[in-house]
Scaffold this active site. Structure first.
Site, PDB file in Angstrom:
ATOM      1  N   ASP A  47      -5.600  -1.935   5.664  1.00 25.72           N
ATOM      2  CA  ASP A  47      -5.831  -2.567   4.973  1.00 25.72           C
ATOM      3  C   ASP A  47      -6.262  -3.815   5.258  1.00 25.72           C
ATOM      4  O   ASP A  47      -5.686  -5.249   4.864  1.00 25.72           O
ATOM      5  CB  ASP A  47      -4.701  -3.337   4.240  1.00 25.72           C
ATOM      6  CG  ASP A  47      -4.558  -1.312   3.032  1.00 25.72           C
ATOM      7  OD1 ASP A  47      -4.971  -0.703   2.517  1.00 25.72           O
ATOM      8  OD2 ASP A  47      -3.383  -0.179   3.641  1.00 25.72           O
ATOM      9  N   ASP A  52      -0.501  -0.891   6.288  1.00 22.85           N
ATOM     10  CA  ASP A  52      -0.792   0.226   8.028  1.00 22.85           C
ATOM     11  C   ASP A  52      -1.230  -1.159   9.099  1.00 22.85           C
ATOM     12  O   ASP A  52      -1.590  -0.665  10.294  1.00 22.85           O
ATOM     13  CB  ASP A  52      -1.406   1.743   7.964  1.00 22.85           C
ATOM     14  CG  ASP A  52      -2.711   1.346   7.653  1.00 22.85           C
ATOM     15  OD1 ASP A  52      -3.686   0.202   7.604  1.00 22.85           O
ATOM     16  OD2 ASP A  52      -3.933   2.431   7.183  1.00 22.85           O
ATOM     17  N   ASP A  61       0.700  -1.276  -0.118  1.00 27.33           N
ATOM     18  CA  ASP A  61      -0.413   0.010  -0.459  1.00 27.33           C
ATOM     19  C   ASP A  61       1.400   1.367   0.370  1.00 27.33           C
ATOM     20  O   ASP A  61       2.063   1.225   0.871  1.00 27.33           O
ATOM     21  CB  ASP A  61      -0.658  -0.307   1.236  1.00 27.33           C
ATOM     22  CG  ASP A  61      -1.982   1.374   1.722  1.00 27.33           C
ATOM     23  OD1 ASP A  61      -2.427   1.534   0.757  1.00 27.33           O
ATOM     24  OD2 ASP A  61      -1.666   2.000   2.414  1.00 27.33           O
TER      25      ASP A  61
END
Length: 636
Positions: free
Chosen positions: A531, A527, A333
């Site tokens: 997610d 994180d 991400d």
């Protein structure tokens, strides 16, 4: 001796006594009638517990283990008149067990010392201001505790008074202290280096960061790797098989010697007797003990998990460590993982007749009443205290920006849609990032570029991953195509996908999983909060920057206790080193045992080679496994 535990010292004295008595028996000539009785004394001193364990396990239905094999082999040696050899084998076996116990104990002490981060007491502040030393479990949420310089923070909380620097090395592996002051959160396990801190407790002891970390490390052994499960199953079937093989090695030649005339006997039986074949079978049993594998393989994973925690990397089980070693694709991400996760003003492009300071001042004042991250970044960049009396008639237009009166002048700050709504001709910008256009009294004053900058450590991340064996790095983001392209190019990311919603990220990961190589694994790094669905779906979920984050610790398989992306490459190298050591121990143990078993079957190997194939191999494998604890080269 001083480093031995009381139990180990007692065993050392037993073995020393047995060795002295064995030497005394061998010196003078002694009649055969009482020789066996004299040898039985050092044998009993050295190995009585092995014999007792073997009998007890047989009574409990657990026949085939190393105690049974050693007891059978040495009692058989006594039965064939090999008294000295029986005592020597038991003595060396127990000496090897002592060394193994010492090695395992040292590795456990290293991890115990590493994880000794939970204080036994907390300084509770009473209503009259006095301090009372209490158990952290007895401190309630909302209470005030005092952390003195040099003490470890016992509970999670928030600083209400005092300024200090906290050493977070035990949690994150980072040597740089973290400055804290009033209003800052502090987490349990950190060491207060300088000032006195008054902290209001925000979590009970059982929910504190240090308790969760210790629980993760202590329970990591419950999730076994495939290699560990294989060894467990292997030992369950291996030991009965070698006992049957040893029995066949004794019975078949003995029956052939008894039934076949000398002229019809095969060449390998020539000059042999039933006692010789019994001796070979006993040697075969000593060699076959599987303790080298049963001890060293779990110890390798245990050391790998403990070594990783030294670097601030929490692995929830050896199965995840093994899967990480097979990872060929790492998916990231962007925001908060590869980038800092906070907006920063990176460029000012004022219009004609407008200074940079005037452009930034107008935007910061107009945005002064908004809590949007972009507004916060503008005020931070201006860096001056805002006089609220200068700003009136503020209107925040969703999806566009804000309008306000600043010093009586109409100011607008927002995106291109706001400019089109007001009929103002705006200027485009080719730089990646978020553009804030500004007008003053209906006249275009310029635009401000705001970007989420990559973390400094992220610039070497991909190189580190490639060096660790990763073949493909992929970035997923909800940001614009231009921003994603710029970040991917700067960091050397192989592939990126932009403008994704959370559901789109799951679909992308599903697609990557479907196309991965057989046997390879895919890791997702996020994180741990936003997610969570993708972290769960990937083969390995890695939570970044999870210091004190409950959701991250729950969602991920591996938790990095700070926001340093370089730890991902370190975790990869630690996992590969651990798996490499596991394979070395398996092949070394099986190879040596297999070779000496063949030599024993053909009468070439003696009890001395048999002892080395068992005790020596186990000790070497354990020493090799302890290398997993040494991870200083992986610390960033």
């Amino acid at each position: 001796m001083k480093n031995l535990s009381p139990k180990q010292k007692k065993m050392f004295r037993r073995l020393l006594t047995a060795a002295i008595l064995l030497g005394a028996v061998r010196v003078p000539p002694i009649p055969d009638g009482i020789l066996w009785l004299l040898y039985l004394i050092p044998y009993g001193i050295a190995g009585w517990d092995i014999l007792w364990k073997a009998v007890r396990n047989i009574l409990n239905g657990q026949v085939f283990d190393e105690n049974f094999l050693m007891a059978l082999a040495t009692v058989g040696a006594f039965a064939t008149g090999e008294y000295a050899e029986a005592v020597f084998v038991m003595l060396f076996y127990q000496t090897g067990e002592l060394f193994q116990d010492y090695a395992v104990g040292k590795s456990r002490q290293s991890i115990a010392a590493l994880m000794d981060i939970r204080p036994d007491t907390a300084n509770l502040e009473n209503e009259d201001g006095s301090l009372e030393e209490v158990d952290p479990e007895d401190v309630e949420v909302g209470s005030v505790i005092v952390v003195k310089p040099g003490e470890r923070v016992p509970l999670d909380g928030e600083v209400i008074e005092g300024v200090s620097a906290l050493d977070t090395a035990a949690l994150t592996g980072e040597s740089v202290p973290r400055d804290v002051g009033p209003g800052d959160p502090v987490i349990s396990g950190c060491v207060n280096q300088s000032g006195l801190l008054r902290v209001r407790v925000t979590k009970p002891c059982e929910e504190s960061t240090v308790s969760k970390i210790l629980d993760l490390v202590e329970n990591a052994g419950e999730k076994k790797a495939a290699s560990e499960n294989f060894i467990t199953r292997f030992a369950r079937y291996y030991t009965p098989c070698v006992v049957l093989a040893a029995t066949a090695l004794f019975l078949i030649p003995t029956i052939a010697l008894a039934l076949l005339p000398a002229s019809a006997q095969p060449a390998f039986l020539a000059g042999t007797s039933w006692t010789g074949w019994l001796h070979r079978a006993l040697i075969f049993l000593v060699i076959s003990c599987p303790c080298a594998l049963v001890i060293s393989v779990p110890l390798s994973f245990f050391g790998g998990i403990g070594g990783a925690s030294k670097c601030g990397i929490l692995v929830k089980g050896s199965n995840y460590l093994e899967t990480l070693a097979r990872t060929e694709t790492v998916v990231f991400d962007k925001t908060g993982t590869l980038t800092q996760g906070s907006f920063t003003v990176t460029a000012l492009h004022p219009g004609q007749g407008v200074t940079e300071d005037a452009l930034l001042e107008a935007a910061a004042l107009a945005e002064s009443w908004s809590s949007h991250p972009i507004s916060v970044s503008l005020r931070k960049a201006w860096g001056k205290e805002i006089d609220p009396n200068r700003v009136t008639e503020v209107e925040e237009i969703a999806g566009h920006g804000v309008t306000a009166k600043v010093d009586g002048k109409a100011v607008s700050a927002g995106n291109s849609r706001l400019m089109e709504r007001e009929g103002v001709q705006w200027e485009a910008c080719d730089l990646p990032g978020t553009i804030v256009h500004v007008t003053v009294e209906g006249r275009y004053a310029g635009h401000i570029l705001i970007s989420d900058l990559p973390k400094p450590e992220a610039k070497t991340l991909v190189e580190g991953l490639k060096a660790a064996g990763v073949k493909r790095a992929v970035m997923l983001t909800g940001d614009t195509e231009a921003t994603a392209k710029a970040v991917a190019r700067e960091l050397g990311i192989d592939e990126y996908h932009a403008q994704l919603l959370p559901a789109d990220k799951v679909e992308r990961v599903e697609s990557l999983l479907a196309n991965k190589s057989p046997g390879a694994a895919l890791a997702f790094v996020g994180d741990g909060i936003n997610d969570a669905p993708v972290l769960t779906r990937a083969d390995i979920g890695i939570a970044m920057g999870a210091l004190g984050s409950d959701a991250a610790i729950e969602a991920a398989d591996i938790v990095l206790m700070d926001d340093n992306p370089a730890k991902i490459a370190a975790a990869m190298r630690i996992s590969r080193k651990t798996l490499r050591i596991v394979k070395q121990n398996i092949w070394f143990a099986l190879g040596v045992k297999g070779a000496v078993l063949l030599l024993g079957a053909f009468g070439v190997a003696t009890m001395w080679e048999a002892v080395f194939a068992d005790v020596g191999v186990a000790f070497i494998a354990i020493l090799n496994a302890m290398r997993c604890l040494h991870v200083d080269e992986f610390k960033s």
